[in-house]
Design a protein around this motif. Sequence first.
Motif, short mmCIF file in Angstrom:
data_model
loop_
_atom_site.label_atom_id
_atom_site.label_comp_id
_atom_site.label_asym_id
_atom_site.label_seq_id
_atom_site.Cartn_x
_atom_site.Cartn_y
_atom_site.Cartn_z
N ALA A 105 4.89 13.70 1.08
CA ALA A 105 3.91 12.65 0.75
C ALA A 105 4.43 11.30 1.23
O ALA A 105 3.68 10.47 1.75
CB ALA A 105 3.66 12.63 -0.75
N ASP A 106 5.74 11.07 1.06
CA ASP A 106 6.35 9.82 1.52
C ASP A 106 6.23 9.69 3.04
O ASP A 106 5.84 8.65 3.56
CB ASP A 106 7.83 9.83 1.08
CG ASP A 106 8.53 8.50 1.24
OD1 ASP A 106 7.84 7.48 1.42
OD2 ASP A 106 9.77 8.48 1.16
N LYS A 107 6.51 10.76 3.76
CA LYS A 107 6.47 10.70 5.23
C LYS A 107 5.05 10.56 5.76
O LYS A 107 4.81 9.95 6.81
CB LYS A 107 7.10 11.95 5.82
CG LYS A 107 8.61 12.00 5.72
CD LYS A 107 9.20 12.86 6.82
CE LYS A 107 10.70 13.03 6.64
NZ LYS A 107 11.01 14.16 5.74
N LEU A 160 7.54 6.46 -8.42
CA LEU A 160 8.75 5.67 -8.68
C LEU A 160 9.75 5.65 -7.52
O LEU A 160 10.73 4.90 -7.56
CB LEU A 160 9.45 6.22 -9.93
CG LEU A 160 8.65 6.08 -11.24
CD1 LEU A 160 9.20 7.03 -12.31
CD2 LEU A 160 8.67 4.63 -11.73
N HIS A 161 9.50 6.44 -6.45
CA HIS A 161 10.58 6.71 -5.49
C HIS A 161 11.14 5.46 -4.80
O HIS A 161 12.32 5.40 -4.52
CB HIS A 161 10.15 7.76 -4.46
CG HIS A 161 9.28 7.24 -3.36
ND1 HIS A 161 7.93 7.01 -3.50
CD2 HIS A 161 9.56 6.88 -2.08
CE1 HIS A 161 7.42 6.57 -2.37
NE2 HIS A 161 8.39 6.47 -1.48
N ASP A 162 10.30 4.49 -4.49
CA ASP A 162 10.80 3.33 -3.73
C ASP A 162 10.90 2.06 -4.58
O ASP A 162 11.05 0.97 -4.01
CB ASP A 162 9.89 3.06 -2.53
CG ASP A 162 10.38 3.77 -1.27
OD1 ASP A 162 11.55 4.21 -1.24
OD2 ASP A 162 9.58 3.90 -0.32
N THR A 163 10.84 2.18 -5.88
CA THR A 163 10.92 0.98 -6.72
C THR A 163 12.27 0.28 -6.57
O THR A 163 12.38 -0.93 -6.78
CB THR A 163 10.72 1.33 -8.22
OG1 THR A 163 11.64 2.39 -8.57
CG2 THR A 163 9.31 1.78 -8.51
N GLY A 209 0.79 -1.23 0.00
CA GLY A 209 0.00 0.00 0.00
C GLY A 209 0.82 1.27 0.00
O GLY A 209 0.29 2.36 -0.21
N HIS A 210 2.14 1.14 0.20
CA HIS A 210 2.97 2.36 0.33
C HIS A 210 2.89 3.23 -0.94
O HIS A 210 2.72 4.44 -0.85
CB HIS A 210 4.42 1.98 0.62
CG HIS A 210 5.32 3.17 0.83
ND1 HIS A 210 5.28 3.93 1.98
CD2 HIS A 210 6.25 3.74 0.04
CE1 HIS A 210 6.16 4.91 1.88
NE2 HIS A 210 6.76 4.84 0.72
N ALA A 211 3.02 2.61 -2.09
CA ALA A 211 3.02 3.39 -3.34
C ALA A 211 1.68 4.10 -3.53
O ALA A 211 1.64 5.29 -3.84
CB ALA A 211 3.32 2.48 -4.53
FE LIG Z 1 8.76 5.64 0.53
#
Ligand SMILES: [Fe+2]
Length: 212
Positions: free
Chosen positions: A134-136, A52-55, A23-25
């Motif tokens: 957004a990531d945090k 794409l940040h955590d791919t 669910g993170h993406a």
């Molecule tokens: Fe992330």
Amino acid sequence: MKTTYEQIWEAALPFQDKRDDAGHAAVTYGFAQKLVSLAGGEPQVIFPAIILHDTGWSRLTREERFVIFSPTATRDDELAVRYRHQEEGVAIARKILGDLAYPEEWTSEILEIISQHDTRDHFISHNEGIVRDADKLWRFSDVGFGADVERFEYEPDFLHDKLVGQIPSPMFFYSPTSRELALEELAARKREYAAGMPVGTIEASSAGVMSK
Ligand SMILES: [Fe+2]
Ligand SMILES: [Fe+2]
């Protein structure tokens, strides 16, 4: 006809959520959409960057991916895998955006953001700050909060207070809007666990923006 963001989302799907963070993406993409609508920024940069940040985690072994949760790992161990997931993420993003002939002017900024999204100690632009916020915000969402309660066996109240304590730090969030969204999310989490309800039962007023 699919939008370009839908095409990027689909191309990235096989590489997503590989760190036991289902669910993170989708959740972080939802927050990015919300932040762009409330705080501005260029969607052409922010949306592909957050998708794409955590791919890059997908290119590490399971053992490597879980170093960051290991109680015996050193700070250097943890940094090494963080840098690797960023480098691998840049490579995957470059390939996906290149295959879609995504404009170079935006691609270079997207790759720059991904290259240090977890390790930079300052914000370099509005677009970059929004992506990292957004990531945090994941940690404050129903899915992310629930995942941390489970993974670390935290009491919900303990995690709630820990997160409240992080919000005011000037280097934690870039945007005041993100601080407000984080507080709204935490208020929803508290109402849920105080009432003995499952995490995610109550929608924060900031919710309802998910497109994926
Ligand atoms: Fe992330
Ligand atoms: Fe990351």
